[in-house]
Design an enzyme around this catalytic site. Structure first.
Site, PDB file in Angstrom:
ATOM      1  N   HIS A  22      -7.674  -4.811  -1.288  1.00 56.60           N
ATOM      2  CA  HIS A  22      -6.919  -4.994  -0.594  1.00 56.60           C
ATOM      3  C   HIS A  22      -6.045  -5.150   0.185  1.00 56.60           C
ATOM      4  CE1 HIS A  22      -4.285  -1.016  -0.344  1.00 56.60           C
ATOM      5  NE2 HIS A  22      -4.034  -1.060   1.308  1.00 56.60           N
ATOM      6  N   SER A  58       0.453  -0.902  -0.298  1.00 52.40           N
ATOM      7  CA  SER A  58      -0.173   0.134   0.176  1.00 52.40           C
ATOM      8  C   SER A  58       0.574   1.702   0.481  1.00 52.40           C
ATOM      9  CB  SER A  58      -0.701   0.020   1.176  1.00 52.40           C
ATOM     10  OG  SER A  58      -1.829   0.894   1.145  1.00 52.40           O
ATOM     11  N   ASP A  80      -9.957  -3.262  -5.759  1.00 52.23           N
ATOM     12  CA  ASP A  80      -9.079  -2.326  -4.591  1.00 52.23           C
ATOM     13  C   ASP A  80      -9.482  -1.623  -4.095  1.00 52.23           C
ATOM     14  OD1 ASP A  80      -7.505  -1.133  -2.698  1.00 52.23           O
ATOM     15  OD2 ASP A  80      -5.820  -2.666  -2.918  1.00 52.23           O
TER      16      ASP A  80
END
Length: 707
Positions: free
Chosen positions: A679, A559, A644
């Protein structure tokens, strides 16, 4: 005759080989479709902008081609990948149970069954010897879904009803449902696009509150009131957040007296609104109006509030104020003063004790203050690198504190601590199967001088006997954003690397909050490059001091930590043998310019608003995607999820496409897109291990390990 048979054998073998070998898949090349982007009078050309069309068959074809290429390139370690998966799975106690906690008349806990991917949520009334009630069976609820996530639950005051939220897409848009725990009936109300865990019951056991999310930006922006048995279309809007830079949360206070709406401007400003839970049709009232630069948290207890605040206190201090006078800061009384070397992270309140979660010198501490005797104590954990935190303690009227602890060598542990006698009791320690012995591993903690003189903490772990002569492979991990601290906790999956001779190092770089609030402030906005520099400086230190060498040093981050990976391979690609960038935020400028993309507006105080030239120029100078050039890069594995919700899949896809077109090396460049997840990757405790096994197989393959 022998010659004829031999010739036939050769011919048959060659034929079989040609038939068995699939046609090699060439490295995918995404089509170049230039798009001109102009901001602040500056022009950029984005050749892969079109990859943001999720429904475009050409885009899906490209992602599938990348997946096929990855399968081909990692085919030599397919067996190793499966072995790693079974190895990691084999360390997990499949039939397991959490330590119960008591709330009201019930003991609540979760348990897993052999082969089960998801937890089963249970409770027992009055006694742990009583009959078990299964509230939610995650395995049954996940059937028929490629992805499933239970986004929390909330029990009504009469203990009969449960609010719960489900996500079956991994887009973090949860559907809110209501279950009667006495009959097992799930009521017909179904409220889509809600925030996980942000819901609360009123005391009447029929009125509930929840946060509605914008399906496009994924920001929670409205609070609604719903009455059991009515059509959700008629729900009443009770609050709407006018500023799209604020995130919202909703819950019930520990005292149960208030329903709270919390609004947070990403480390810049906070505002709470309160409504007495016995007056559900009343009006939410502001606790203290939002003010730029002022953050605060509140805990209600009896006739007062405790306030954790950064008002005139960068590292926060603790105040108290009588109920009803909260908006008058002159009525606030200091309980714990500000300390420049101690960060006050959180707190919990009990009838006779105050418990503080603090950070000092990069480590977590738990401080227990006896309000009657005015004495205090810091719990002693006895290891150089560890993480400890206040657990879930729903009862005010107790002298027992539940807390959690783990270290790089100690599995996750749950303790109950008697705050009067100062005796602690281990309630449960994560059982690691497969012959794990913590005495076989060593952890270290030291500081590395960064280029500007700042001392960066490093925590690392390795198996005893691992040589520190530059020959050991080393995996360096960091995150370094949003004030999120990467603490040195335990991981059973990590053992698969340690047992193969790896050293694992966590660089506690700026942008986190390990060393206090200033550590965070010095790693954001126009100081973001400190984050990248710290990581590179730690890498150079580890090489110089022979923990590893550049041909055996690997880096990993996800991330915003994936942004870090993109930045360090642009800055110092020669230091790393390979890099794993998970769901990486790499197209910083373009994303932060698009306010329709989820989370963008709420991130302006983390990265800056590129519509302002000062921030645009600075972002552009480090944005990984914008700074890809014709040069050699390390071996690279990039992972993403098609759905995501935080880092859109097209960021890593565009980055890989551009790298493939420009890089001058012959190193591996692999993109793996989970077509069913978002995610957080795959759901389920075992499915998630397959993604870790993929990452580890990639690393080991680069070292020539196939078994």
């Amino acid at each position: 005759m022998k010659r004829t048979c031999f010739t036939f054998f050769i011919t048959l073998t060659l034929y079989s080989m040609t038939q068995a070998q699939p046609t090699p898949v060439a490295a995918p090349k995404a089509a170049i479709k230039p798009k001109e982007l102009i901001t602040n009078g500056h022009k950029r050309i984005d050749n892969y902008y079109y990859l943001n069309e999720r429904e475009d068959p050409e885009v899906i074809k490209y992602l599938n081609a990348e997946n096929a290429y990855l399968e081909q390139e990692l085919a030599p370690v397919k067996g190793l990948q499966e072995k790693l998966f079974e190895e990691m799975k084999g360390r997990i106690k499949q039939q397991d149970e959490s330590v119960p906690y008591k709330e009201g008349p019930y003991y609540y806990y979760t348990r897993f069954i052999t082969g089960g991917e998801y937890p089963i949520y249970c409770r027992k009334k009055e006694s742990l010897d009583g009959p078990e009630e299964i509230m939610f069976d995650g395995n049954a609820m996940a059937k028929g879904h490629n992805y499933y996530q239970l986004g929390g639950y909330e029990i009504s005051d009469n203990d009969e009803l449960a609010l719960f939220a489900e996500d079956t897409v991994s887009r973090r848009l949860y559907t809110l449902r209501i279950k009667n725990l006495k009959t097992g009936t799930v009521y017909p109300e179904s409220i889509p696009d809600t925030e996980a865990g942000s819901f609360a019951w009123a005391t009447d056991n029929k009125t509930l509150f929840y946060i509605k999310k914008d399906p496009q930006t994924l920001l929670g922006y409205q609070v609604y009131r719903h009455v059991l048995g009515t059509d959700p279309k008629n729900d009443v809007l009770v609050y709407e957040e006018p500023d799209n830079q604020f995130y919202m949360g909703l819950g019930r206070s520990k005292s149960k007296k208030y329903i709270t709406i919390g609004c947070d401007h990403n480390g810049v400003s906070t505002e709470y609104r309160l409504l007495e839970a016995n007056n559900p049709t009343g009006e939410f009232k502001v606790f203290l109006p939002r003010e730029k630069g002022h953050e605060y948290d509140i805990v209600h207890y009896k006739d007062k509030f405790y306030i954790r605040t950064n008002w005139k206190a960068e590292n926060f201090r603790l105040m108290e104020v009588p109920e009803g006078k909260n908006a008058d800061r002159t009525a606030w009384k200091e309980v714990i003063a500000h300390r420049p070397d101690v960060y006050l992270a959180n707190m919990d309140v009990f009838v006779n004790h105050l418990v503080l979660g603090e950070r000092k010198a990069g480590l977590t501490n738990i401080r227990v203050i006896n309000q009657k005797t005015k004495t205090d104590e810091y719990l002693d954990f006895g290891e150089p690198a560890y993480v400890a935190g206040i657990g879930y303690n729903p009862d005010f009227n107790t002298n027992v504190l539940r807390y959690g602890y783990s270290s790089l060598t100690t599995p996750n542990s749950t303790f109950d601590y008697d705050m009067d006698t100062r005796q602690k009791k281990l309630m449960k320690q994560q059982e690691v199967l497969g012959g794990f012995d913590k005495n076989n591993y060593v952890s270290e903690r030291f500081y590395v001088p960064a280029r500007d003189g700042v001392q960066v903490p490093v925590s690392l772990v390795y198996r005893k006997g691992t040589k520190k002569d530059g020959t050991a492979p080393l995996l360096q991990y960091s995150y370094g954003s949003y004030g999120y601290s990467t603490d040195p906790g335990f991981s059973s999956t990590r053992l698969s690397l340690l047992d193969r001779g790896f050293i694992y190092a966590i660089a506690h770089i700026r942008g986190g909050q390990e060393m206090g609030r200033r550590w965070y402030e010095d790693g954001k906005m126009l100081k973001k490059k400190n984050t990248f520099n710290d990581f590179v400086d730690v890498s150079e230190y580890l090489i110089k001091n022979k923990y590893t060498s550049s041909d055996k040093l690997f880096a990993m981050g996800g991330s915003a930590g994936g942004l870090l990976m993109g930045a360090i391979i642009n800055q110092a690609p020669q230091l790393y043998k390979g890099v794993v960038a998970a769901v990486p935020f790499v197209d910083v400028v373009t994303t932060m310019l698009d306010e329709s993309i989820p989370l963008t507006t709420g991130e302006f105080e983390e990265w800056g608003n590129p519509k302002q030239k000062q921030y645009y120029d600075y972002m552009l100078s480090y944005s990984p995607y914008d700074n890809v050039t014709k040069k050699a890069y390390p071996n690279l594995l990039v992972t993403t999820g098609l759905h995501d919700s935080q880092v859109q899949y097209w960021e890593p896809a565009k980055w890989v496409a551009k790298l493939r077109a420009l890089k001058t090396d012959k190193n591996q460049l692999l993109l793996h897109t989970n077509m069913d997840a978002g995610h957080g990757g795959a759901s389920g405790r075992f499915q998630a291990l397959k993604e870790i096994a993929l990452e580890y197989a990639f690393l080991l393959n680069l070292l020539g390990e196939r078994q």
